[in-house]
Motif scaffolding. Structure first.
Motif, PDB file in Angstrom:
ATOM      1  N   THR E   9       0.836  -1.204   0.000  1.00  0.00           N
ATOM      2  CA  THR E   9       0.000   0.000   0.000  1.00  0.00           C
ATOM      3  C   THR E   9       0.870   1.253   0.000  1.00  0.00           C
ATOM      4  O   THR E   9       2.016   1.228   0.411  1.00  0.00           O
ATOM      5  CB  THR E   9      -0.889   0.068   1.266  1.00  0.00           C
ATOM      6  N   LYS E  23      -8.087   4.449  -2.879  1.00  0.00           N
ATOM      7  CA  LYS E  23      -7.187   3.525  -2.190  1.00  0.00           C
ATOM      8  C   LYS E  23      -6.053   3.228  -3.161  1.00  0.00           C
ATOM      9  O   LYS E  23      -6.309   2.905  -4.318  1.00  0.00           O
ATOM     10  CB  LYS E  23      -7.964   2.256  -1.833  1.00  0.00           C
ATOM     11  N   LEU E  25      -3.017   0.861  -4.094  1.00  0.00           N
ATOM     12  CA  LEU E  25      -2.421  -0.439  -3.799  1.00  0.00           C
ATOM     13  C   LEU E  25      -1.212  -0.694  -4.689  1.00  0.00           C
ATOM     14  O   LEU E  25      -1.194  -0.291  -5.855  1.00  0.00           O
ATOM     15  CB  LEU E  25      -3.462  -1.543  -4.008  1.00  0.00           C
ATOM     16  N   ASP E  46      -8.200   1.138  -6.731  1.00  0.00           N
ATOM     17  CA  ASP E  46      -9.060  -0.043  -6.613  1.00  0.00           C
ATOM     18  C   ASP E  46     -10.519   0.359  -6.665  1.00  0.00           C
ATOM     19  O   ASP E  46     -10.939   1.293  -5.988  1.00  0.00           O
ATOM     20  CB  ASP E  46      -8.761  -0.734  -5.280  1.00  0.00           C
ATOM     21  N   ASP E  52      -4.970  -6.908   0.366  1.00  0.00           N
ATOM     22  CA  ASP E  52      -3.640  -7.505   0.369  1.00  0.00           C
ATOM     23  C   ASP E  52      -3.673  -8.995   0.047  1.00  0.00           C
ATOM     24  O   ASP E  52      -4.443  -9.755   0.627  1.00  0.00           O
ATOM     25  CB  ASP E  52      -3.001  -7.277   1.750  1.00  0.00           C
TER      26      ASP E  52
END
Lengths: 100, 100, 100, 100, 100
Positions: E9, E23, E25, E46, E52
């Protein structure tokens, strides 16, 4: 964008109608004044009056067509690289790598 | 844009409706008249009447579709490479690398 | 565009709403009938009815979304590769490299 | 997007009109705080106030122009990379690779 | 699209206004369940609730912004990669390479 040197020219009398007025320059990416990065070279149109030997800023991809000569938000021209600046100098880690 | 040589053709009777009228040519990037750059080859549509053995200017990416046959600023066609010029000659560092 | 072979499939039950109806195929670039070019493989949507083992024409990049299922000039779909033709044959330097 | 460090600057007094107000920074992709990924460096515009040594998030391609300074859905600016965030920290496999 | 695994992240408190709610990632391309393809990693937004360790489908390039959170045909967001699906399984040459 990448920093390139203008190293050549292309002449094409038969070309797409939207490219008829375009100057076609061959450019190569550089790392410092006389250090080329690899052997890749490609063709870019010019909208800032660049000439042979100039160190220039090149934009690639579909936004390349949004340049001074063609500029229109809704018009797409079949180019994928254009010269958008003439570099005066650039420095990396505080050291001048090129000065005009 | 990159400088390529036309080296082959593709026939596909089942294809996307917007490609039905398109000539599909196989091209390979060149450095000089008979010097290929690597082994990469790809397929481009043609809008300038190019044929086998021609040295051509190829535009890649989403602007490739803004070519003579399809030209409409707001229309996207599912192609990512098109031939936009037939090269008469090109020179690098003052030396002719190809002349038609 | 590049010439690929369909070599696999992907199943994803949770996906972006615009991909819900899309068939997701794994493709790999080829040089001739049974000669793969490198190990790169990627996922493409299909709009021409391609299936496992087919030799196909693939468009990559943002124009990939202008395909038969989605076609709308102003609509962008979150895909970056689509199958736009099923190849019958292709030849390079006058030699057939693949025939269906 | 990729994670980069700002390592230099470019000065170009002659440039495309849409770039006149842009700060041009040289960036290089990193893997962890002081580990560069390869030698590739490129030029990005900045819309978040990044400065020398900052670890930043860079968007490349035609969407790069949708940044804070230029933002307009229908306007295309001739850039292909822009800094869209200043990274506070990032972690991979549960390990912090960089913290500001 | 490519098949990736979510491996990390990124936290960036200063970011482009259009990314404030996103978000971020870190993903890496995979060949099979635990086999990474090279060392390349990059950052994707995302829109499908990935976390994860998930195996995901990633769209890169300017169409990446046409995702669930942002979806608007005429709006460009400064991202170049987004997660558009969570992979249940994928197979190559008839062999399952990953199953959730």
């Amino acid at each position: 964008m990448i920093i390139c040197k203008v190293i050549g020219t292309v002449v094409a009398s038969v070309k797409h109608k939207d490219l008829v007025a375009s100057k076609l320059l061959i450019v190569q990416e550089i790392i410092s004044e006389n250090e080329m990065k690899g052997k890749d070279l490609f063709v870019a149109t010019d909208s800032v009056g660049a000439g042979d030997g100039d160190v220039v800023l090149v934009t690639r991809g579909s936004n390349a067509c949004a340049d001074g000569s063609f500029a229109s938000a809704m018009k797409m021209i079949p180019i994928d690289a254009s010269i958008v600046g003439i570099v005066d100098n650039f420095s990396i880690d505080g050291k001048i790598k090129f000065r005009k």
